[in-house]
Design a protein around this motif. Structure first.
Motif, PDB file in Angstrom:
ATOM      1  N   SER A   1      18.725  -5.172  -4.146  1.00  0.00           N
ATOM      2  CA  SER A   1      18.800  -4.347  -2.932  1.00  0.00           C
ATOM      3  C   SER A   1      17.421  -4.214  -2.278  1.00  0.00           C
ATOM      4  CB  SER A   1      19.323  -2.950  -3.275  1.00  0.00           C
ATOM      5  OG  SER A   1      18.352  -2.232  -4.020  1.00  0.00           O
ATOM      6  N   ALA A   2      17.428  -3.815  -1.016  1.00  0.00           N
ATOM      7  CA  ALA A   2      16.170  -3.610  -0.284  1.00  0.00           C
ATOM      8  C   ALA A   2      15.346  -2.510  -0.949  1.00  0.00           C
ATOM      9  CB  ALA A   2      16.465  -3.255   1.165  1.00  0.00           C
ATOM     10  N   HIS A   3      16.000  -1.488  -1.440  1.00  0.00           N
ATOM     11  CA  HIS A   3      15.333  -0.389  -2.140  1.00  0.00           C
ATOM     12  C   HIS A   3      14.595  -0.914  -3.374  1.00  0.00           C
ATOM     13  CE1 HIS A   3      15.296   3.045  -5.009  1.00  0.00           C
ATOM     14  NE2 HIS A   3      14.925   3.711  -3.928  1.00  0.00           N
ATOM     15  N   THR A   4      15.268  -1.738  -4.136  1.00  0.00           N
ATOM     16  CA  THR A   4      14.663  -2.315  -5.338  1.00  0.00           C
ATOM     17  C   THR A   4      13.519  -3.255  -4.980  1.00  0.00           C
ATOM     18  OG1 THR A   4      16.755  -2.109  -6.528  1.00  0.00           O
ATOM     19  CG2 THR A   4      15.134  -3.640  -7.433  1.00  0.00           C
ATOM     20  N   TRP A   5      13.713  -4.088  -3.938  1.00  0.00           N
ATOM     21  CA  TRP A   5      12.633  -4.977  -3.479  1.00  0.00           C
ATOM     22  C   TRP A   5      11.393  -4.170  -3.121  1.00  0.00           C
ATOM     23  CZ3 TRP A   5      11.572  -9.862  -3.976  1.00  0.00           C
ATOM     24  CH2 TRP A   5      12.587 -10.800  -4.103  1.00  0.00           C
ATOM     25  N   PHE A   6      11.601  -3.072  -2.393  1.00  0.00           N
ATOM     26  CA  PHE A   6      10.489  -2.237  -1.962  1.00  0.00           C
ATOM     27  C   PHE A   6       9.681  -1.750  -3.161  1.00  0.00           C
ATOM     28  CE2 PHE A   6       8.812   2.032  -1.075  1.00  0.00           C
ATOM     29  CZ  PHE A   6       7.908   1.714  -0.073  1.00  0.00           C
ATOM     30  N   PHE A   7      10.372  -1.216  -4.163  1.00  0.00           N
ATOM     31  CA  PHE A   7       9.656  -0.666  -5.297  1.00  0.00           C
ATOM     32  C   PHE A   7       9.081  -1.741  -6.216  1.00  0.00           C
ATOM     33  CE2 PHE A   7      11.711   3.204  -3.911  1.00  0.00           C
ATOM     34  CZ  PHE A   7      10.645   4.086  -4.002  1.00  0.00           C
ATOM     35  N   LEU A   8       9.714  -2.899  -6.298  1.00  0.00           N
ATOM     36  CA  LEU A   8       9.128  -4.007  -7.057  1.00  0.00           C
ATOM     37  C   LEU A   8       7.844  -4.497  -6.388  1.00  0.00           C
ATOM     38  CD1 LEU A   8      12.288  -6.081  -8.051  1.00  0.00           C
ATOM     39  CD2 LEU A   8      10.772  -4.804  -9.580  1.00  0.00           C
ATOM     40  N   ILE A   9       7.870  -4.604  -5.075  1.00  0.00           N
ATOM     41  CA  ILE A   9       6.674  -5.028  -4.340  1.00  0.00           C
ATOM     42  C   ILE A   9       5.582  -3.969  -4.456  1.00  0.00           C
ATOM     43  CG2 ILE A   9       5.770  -5.488  -2.021  1.00  0.00           C
ATOM     44  CD1 ILE A   9       8.549  -6.834  -1.450  1.00  0.00           C
ATOM     45  N   LEU A  10       5.958  -2.704  -4.309  1.00  0.00           N
ATOM     46  CA  LEU A  10       4.996  -1.619  -4.444  1.00  0.00           C
ATOM     47  C   LEU A  10       4.370  -1.609  -5.840  1.00  0.00           C
ATOM     48  CD1 LEU A  10       3.897   0.718  -2.726  1.00  0.00           C
ATOM     49  CD2 LEU A  10       5.686   2.153  -3.714  1.00  0.00           C
ATOM     50  N   SER A  11       5.174  -1.859  -6.857  1.00  0.00           N
ATOM     51  CA  SER A  11       4.674  -1.933  -8.232  1.00  0.00           C
ATOM     52  C   SER A  11       3.691  -3.089  -8.392  1.00  0.00           C
ATOM     53  CB  SER A  11       5.851  -2.107  -9.194  1.00  0.00           C
ATOM     54  OG  SER A  11       5.405  -2.380 -10.488  1.00  0.00           O
TER      55      SER A  11
ATOM     56  N   VAL B   1       1.858  -4.453  -6.007  1.00  0.00           N
ATOM     57  CA  VAL B   1       0.630  -4.109  -5.280  1.00  0.00           C
ATOM     58  C   VAL B   1      -0.209  -3.144  -6.108  1.00  0.00           C
ATOM     59  CG1 VAL B   1      -0.266  -2.920  -3.237  1.00  0.00           C
ATOM     60  CG2 VAL B   1       1.563  -4.598  -2.999  1.00  0.00           C
ATOM     61  N   ALA B   2       0.437  -2.125  -6.693  1.00  0.00           N
ATOM     62  CA  ALA B   2      -0.287  -1.148  -7.508  1.00  0.00           C
ATOM     63  C   ALA B   2      -0.937  -1.817  -8.717  1.00  0.00           C
ATOM     64  CB  ALA B   2       0.655  -0.039  -7.962  1.00  0.00           C
ATOM     65  N   THR B   3      -0.228  -2.757  -9.337  1.00  0.00           N
ATOM     66  CA  THR B   3      -0.795  -3.482 -10.474  1.00  0.00           C
ATOM     67  C   THR B   3      -2.015  -4.289 -10.038  1.00  0.00           C
ATOM     68  OG1 THR B   3       1.378  -3.635 -11.529  1.00  0.00           O
ATOM     69  CG2 THR B   3      -0.311  -5.189 -12.279  1.00  0.00           C
ATOM     70  N   GLY B   4      -1.879  -4.984  -8.921  1.00  0.00           N
ATOM     71  CA  GLY B   4      -3.006  -5.761  -8.404  1.00  0.00           C
ATOM     72  C   GLY B   4      -4.206  -4.897  -8.074  1.00  0.00           C
ATOM     73  N   LEU B   5      -3.948  -3.756  -7.452  1.00  0.00           N
ATOM     74  CA  LEU B   5      -5.043  -2.860  -7.109  1.00  0.00           C
ATOM     75  C   LEU B   5      -5.701  -2.259  -8.347  1.00  0.00           C
ATOM     76  CD1 LEU B   5      -3.568  -1.045  -3.982  1.00  0.00           C
ATOM     77  CD2 LEU B   5      -5.328  -2.820  -4.044  1.00  0.00           C
ATOM     78  N   SER B   6      -4.906  -2.008  -9.389  1.00  0.00           N
ATOM     79  CA  SER B   6      -5.501  -1.473 -10.619  1.00  0.00           C
ATOM     80  C   SER B   6      -6.399  -2.509 -11.277  1.00  0.00           C
ATOM     81  CB  SER B   6      -4.422  -1.000 -11.588  1.00  0.00           C
ATOM     82  OG  SER B   6      -3.716  -2.089 -12.141  1.00  0.00           O
ATOM     83  N   ILE B   7      -6.018  -3.769 -11.195  1.00  0.00           N
ATOM     84  CA  ILE B   7      -6.852  -4.848 -11.743  1.00  0.00           C
ATOM     85  C   ILE B   7      -8.149  -4.952 -10.939  1.00  0.00           C
ATOM     86  CG2 ILE B   7      -7.033  -7.358 -12.028  1.00  0.00           C
ATOM     87  CD1 ILE B   7      -4.000  -7.320 -12.658  1.00  0.00           C
TER      88      ILE B   7
END
Length: 87
Positions: free
Chosen positions: A61-71, A73-79
């Motif tokens: 779903s679009a909702h799931t895509w949004f949170f997977l992408i957000l996750s 991005v957050a992982t990349g930013l933490s690195i």
């Protein structure tokens, strides 16, 4: 059986840390992170393809895509934050 998986997980986590330290010794940390990420990308897509799960991408779903992408991005930013913390 779960105990064996836990031990393997701990072993590979330790190997990841050791190999990362040795691997980035003479390489720019951004480049090293990009190379490691590329290898992980290949491995995970290989697992998806080997398990015949690619068709399931249509049911996300679009909702799931949004949170997977957000996750992601957050992982990349933490690195990135961890890498530049040493500067």
């Amino acid at each position: 059986m779960w105990k064996y998986y836990a031990l393997l997980s701990a072993f590979f986590a330790a190997m990841t840390a050791i190999c990362a330290k040795v691997g980035v010794k003479d390489v720019n940390s951004d480049l090293a992170t990009a190379i490691r990420t590329f290898v992980i990308l290949l491995l995970t897509w290989g697992i998806v393809l080997a398990g015949s799960h690619l068709g399931e991408i249509k049911s996300i779903s679009a909702h799931t895509w949004f949170f997977l992408i957000l996750s992601g991005v957050a992982t990349g930013l933490s690195i990135i934050a961890a890498e530049y913390h040493h500067l």
